[in-house]
Design a protein around this motif. Structure first.
Motif, short mmCIF file in Angstrom:
data_model
loop_
_atom_site.label_atom_id
_atom_site.label_comp_id
_atom_site.label_asym_id
_atom_site.label_seq_id
_atom_site.Cartn_x
_atom_site.Cartn_y
_atom_site.Cartn_z
N ASP A 102 -13.32 26.09 30.88
CA ASP A 102 -14.34 26.65 29.99
C ASP A 102 -15.68 26.67 30.71
O ASP A 102 -16.41 25.66 30.73
CB ASP A 102 -14.43 25.80 28.72
N PRO A 103 -16.06 27.78 31.33
CA PRO A 103 -17.30 27.82 32.13
C PRO A 103 -18.56 27.62 31.30
O PRO A 103 -19.56 27.12 31.80
CB PRO A 103 -17.27 29.21 32.76
N VAL A 104 -18.51 27.98 30.02
CA VAL A 104 -19.69 27.82 29.17
C VAL A 104 -20.01 26.35 28.97
O VAL A 104 -21.17 25.92 29.10
CB VAL A 104 -19.48 28.53 27.82
N LEU A 105 -18.99 25.55 28.66
CA LEU A 105 -19.22 24.12 28.46
C LEU A 105 -19.62 23.44 29.77
O LEU A 105 -20.47 22.54 29.77
CB LEU A 105 -17.97 23.46 27.88
N ILE A 106 -19.01 23.85 30.88
CA ILE A 106 -19.39 23.28 32.18
C ILE A 106 -20.86 23.58 32.47
O ILE A 106 -21.63 22.71 32.89
CB ILE A 106 -18.49 23.84 33.30
N LEU A 107 -21.26 24.83 32.22
CA LEU A 107 -22.66 25.22 32.45
C LEU A 107 -23.59 24.44 31.52
O LEU A 107 -24.69 24.03 31.93
CB LEU A 107 -22.82 26.72 32.22
N LEU A 108 -23.15 24.22 30.28
CA LEU A 108 -23.96 23.46 29.33
C LEU A 108 -24.18 22.03 29.81
O LEU A 108 -25.31 21.51 29.77
CB LEU A 108 -23.28 23.45 27.96
N ILE A 109 -23.12 21.38 30.29
CA ILE A 109 -23.24 20.00 30.78
C ILE A 109 -24.19 19.93 31.97
O ILE A 109 -25.07 19.06 32.04
CB ILE A 109 -21.86 19.44 31.15
N VAL A 110 -24.01 20.85 32.92
CA VAL A 110 -24.88 20.86 34.10
C VAL A 110 -26.32 21.11 33.72
O VAL A 110 -27.25 20.42 34.19
CB VAL A 110 -24.39 21.93 35.10
N TYR A 111 -26.56 22.06 32.84
CA TYR A 111 -27.92 22.39 32.43
C TYR A 111 -28.59 21.22 31.70
O TYR A 111 -29.73 20.86 31.98
CB TYR A 111 -27.90 23.63 31.53
N VAL A 112 -27.87 20.64 30.74
CA VAL A 112 -28.45 19.58 29.91
C VAL A 112 -28.83 18.36 30.74
O VAL A 112 -29.86 17.72 30.48
CB VAL A 112 -27.45 19.20 28.79
N PHE A 113 -28.03 18.03 31.76
CA PHE A 113 -28.31 16.83 32.54
C PHE A 113 -29.07 17.12 33.84
O PHE A 113 -29.25 16.20 34.65
CB PHE A 113 -27.01 16.09 32.86
N SER A 114 -29.52 18.35 34.04
CA SER A 114 -30.29 18.65 35.25
C SER A 114 -31.61 19.32 34.88
O SER A 114 -32.64 18.65 34.75
CB SER A 114 -29.48 19.54 36.19
N PHE A 115 -31.58 20.63 34.69
CA PHE A 115 -32.82 21.37 34.44
C PHE A 115 -33.50 20.93 33.15
O PHE A 115 -34.74 20.83 33.09
CB PHE A 115 -32.53 22.88 34.39
N ALA A 116 -32.72 20.66 32.11
CA ALA A 116 -33.31 20.25 30.84
C ALA A 116 -34.05 18.93 30.98
O ALA A 116 -35.14 18.74 30.42
CB ALA A 116 -32.23 20.14 29.76
N VAL A 117 -33.48 17.98 31.71
CA VAL A 117 -34.15 16.69 31.93
C VAL A 117 -35.43 16.89 32.72
O VAL A 117 -36.49 16.36 32.37
CB VAL A 117 -33.21 15.72 32.66
N TYR A 118 -35.36 17.68 33.79
CA TYR A 118 -36.53 17.89 34.66
C TYR A 118 -37.64 18.63 33.92
O TYR A 118 -38.81 18.25 33.99
CB TYR A 118 -36.11 18.67 35.90
N SER A 119 -37.29 19.70 33.21
CA SER A 119 -38.30 20.52 32.55
C SER A 119 -38.98 19.77 31.42
O SER A 119 -40.21 19.86 31.25
CB SER A 119 -37.67 21.82 32.02
N VAL A 120 -38.22 18.99 30.65
CA VAL A 120 -38.84 18.22 29.57
C VAL A 120 -39.73 17.12 30.13
O VAL A 120 -40.84 16.88 29.64
CB VAL A 120 -37.75 17.62 28.67
N ALA A 121 -39.27 16.45 31.19
CA ALA A 121 -40.04 15.35 31.76
C ALA A 121 -41.36 15.83 32.36
O ALA A 121 -42.40 15.16 32.22
CB ALA A 121 -39.22 14.64 32.83
N THR A 122 -41.35 16.98 33.02
CA THR A 122 -42.57 17.46 33.68
C THR A 122 -43.41 18.37 32.81
O THR A 122 -44.60 18.57 33.08
CB THR A 122 -42.20 18.22 34.98
N GLY A 123 -42.80 18.94 31.77
CA GLY A 123 -43.54 19.90 30.94
C GLY A 123 -44.12 19.31 29.67
O GLY A 123 -45.24 19.65 29.27
N ALA A 124 -43.39 18.42 29.03
CA ALA A 124 -43.85 17.85 27.76
C ALA A 124 -44.55 16.52 28.02
O ALA A 124 -43.99 15.45 27.83
CB ALA A 124 -42.67 17.65 26.81
N LYS A 125 -45.81 16.60 28.48
CA LYS A 125 -46.57 15.40 28.80
C LYS A 125 -47.32 14.89 27.58
O LYS A 125 -47.86 15.67 26.80
CB LYS A 125 -47.55 15.68 29.94
N LEU A 126 -47.38 13.57 27.46
CA LEU A 126 -48.08 12.94 26.34
C LEU A 126 -49.52 12.60 26.68
O LEU A 126 -50.35 12.47 25.78
CB LEU A 126 -47.34 11.67 25.91
N GLU A 127 -49.83 12.44 27.98
CA GLU A 127 -51.19 12.09 28.35
C GLU A 127 -52.08 13.33 28.37
O GLU A 127 -51.61 14.46 28.39
CB GLU A 127 -51.23 11.39 29.72
#
Length: 375
Positions: free
Chosen positions: A22-47
């Protein structure tokens, strides 16, 4: 028992094979644990970062110039002057987060100890930035006024020595918090979605009928789905902690990753069981998504991962103790942020085991009913 374990192992391999196909689920797992983590960490700043500041200077003195000169990047953009009659317009249009207003004869009133007022208008729609930024601006104004009055550019002294020590995050960097919390939240989300999707996929492809005619029991099918999908999530979480968090974002992990993974495995039994339980009430992926969405939103927002549990009403805190996500978040934060050991987190692990057993048994009972209905 040996045959039961063998069946669970073989069915789990089938689940992994289905997931790999299932390539969709594989892509979802990769996205959620890579780009999603990086983009949220660097983009949604609290300071406070690059906050826009405007000012109305009706004094145009050396003191106001000194205060405005102390408002510097990276917290603030260079202040821009506006007319007094433009304050309401620029605030309503959202052009500036902060607008300072200096009254006439401000410097003279300060020197004569008349205690003039400086107005700070704050756009509080961005609450974190507004709250922290207003504190910074007040500190800048007080410091510059004190230095101007004393005629000494050295740091002003207080009658006490105030020492603030920031534990576990010395630079108060929000990336350290948001990157790790994103992984913790993603474990919950994907645990529910993958196991639920696995059951829905069996129905949509018609393979559930094949399982029913095989010499396997509902418990074997359910445990196989849990360990196979849980394995995929655990591996993805480990790689995300290592590659994205520790290597790319350079966030230090204080505690034991093996202990965190062990606790995550205990937690996965409950949330994967929850995914199967939700899937038994639906017949298609759209229905499953609509049913899962409010459950996941509540689990994440009220688990302590977004706001501290102490800030919630007492009755809600008591209710959320029944959610395994609450104890997993406390367990994960203690290990990954504060370097806690087993002697500190074992109560959370005991609760997770108990809740996992309850969720698993309830999901298994419902799963058996569903299998009997299909049969």
């Amino acid at each position: 028992m040996t045959q039961w374990l063998a069946n669970v192992f073989r069915l789990g391999l089938k689940e992994l094979s289905s997931l790999r196909a299932d390539p969709v689920l594989i892509l979802l797992i990769v996205y959620v644990f890579s780009f999603a983590v990086y983009s949220v960490a660097t983009g949604a700043k609290l300071e406070v970062s690059n906050a826009s500041v405007a000012y109305v200077d009706q004094d145009r003195s050396a003191l106001t110039g000194r205060i405005l000169g102390a408002i510097l990047p990276p917290e603030f953009n260079p202040p821009q002057e506006i007319a007094a009659n433009e304050v309401e317009r620029v605030m309503d249009s959202g052009q500036f987060v902060f607008v300072l207003s200096f009254p006439p004869a401000f410097e003279a009133d300060v020197l004569n100890n008349r205690k003039p007022q400086v107005q700070i208008n704050v756009d509080a729609t961005a609450m974190a930035q507004a709250g922290n930024g207003s504190v910074f601006l007040q500190h800048i104004i007080r410091t510059e006024v004190a230095k101007f009055v004393s005629g000494d550019d050295a740091a002003t002294t207080l009658p006490i020595d105030l020492v603030v020590t920031s534990k576990f995050n010395p630079n108060l960097n929000s990336v350290w918090f948001s990157s790790v919390m994103q992984i913790i939240n993603n474990i919950t989300i994907l645990s529910v979605l993958l196991t639920g999707a696995a059951l829905i996929r069996e129905r949509e492809h018609g393979t559930i009928e094949h399982l029913l005619v095989m010499p396997v029991t509902p418990s074997e099918i359910m445990v196989a789905k849990i360990w196979a999908n849980g394995l995929a999530i655990v591996v993805a979480a480990i790689l995300s902690l290592w590659i994205v968090v520790q290597t790319i974002l350079a966030v230090p992990i204080a505690g034991s990753i093996p202990l965190f993974i062990f606790g995550a495995v205990l937690y996965l039994v409950s949330v994967t069981g929850l995914g199967i339980l939700l899937a038994t009430f639906t017949t298609s992926m759209p229905q499953f998504g609509l049913l899962s969405l409010p459950v996941l939103v509540i689990m994440n927002l009220l688990s302590g991962s977004t706001t501290p549990m102490e800030s919630m009403p007492v009755w809600l805190q008591n209710v959320m103790q029944l959610a395994p996500s609450t104890h997993f978040v406390a367990f994960s934060q203690a290990i990954l942020y504060r370097g806690a050991g087993l002697e500190i987190v074992w109560p959370n692990m005991v609760v997770m085991v108990a809740l996992s057993a309850v969720f698993f048994l309830v999901a298994l009972k419902r799963f058996r009913v569903t299998m009997a209905t299909v049969h």
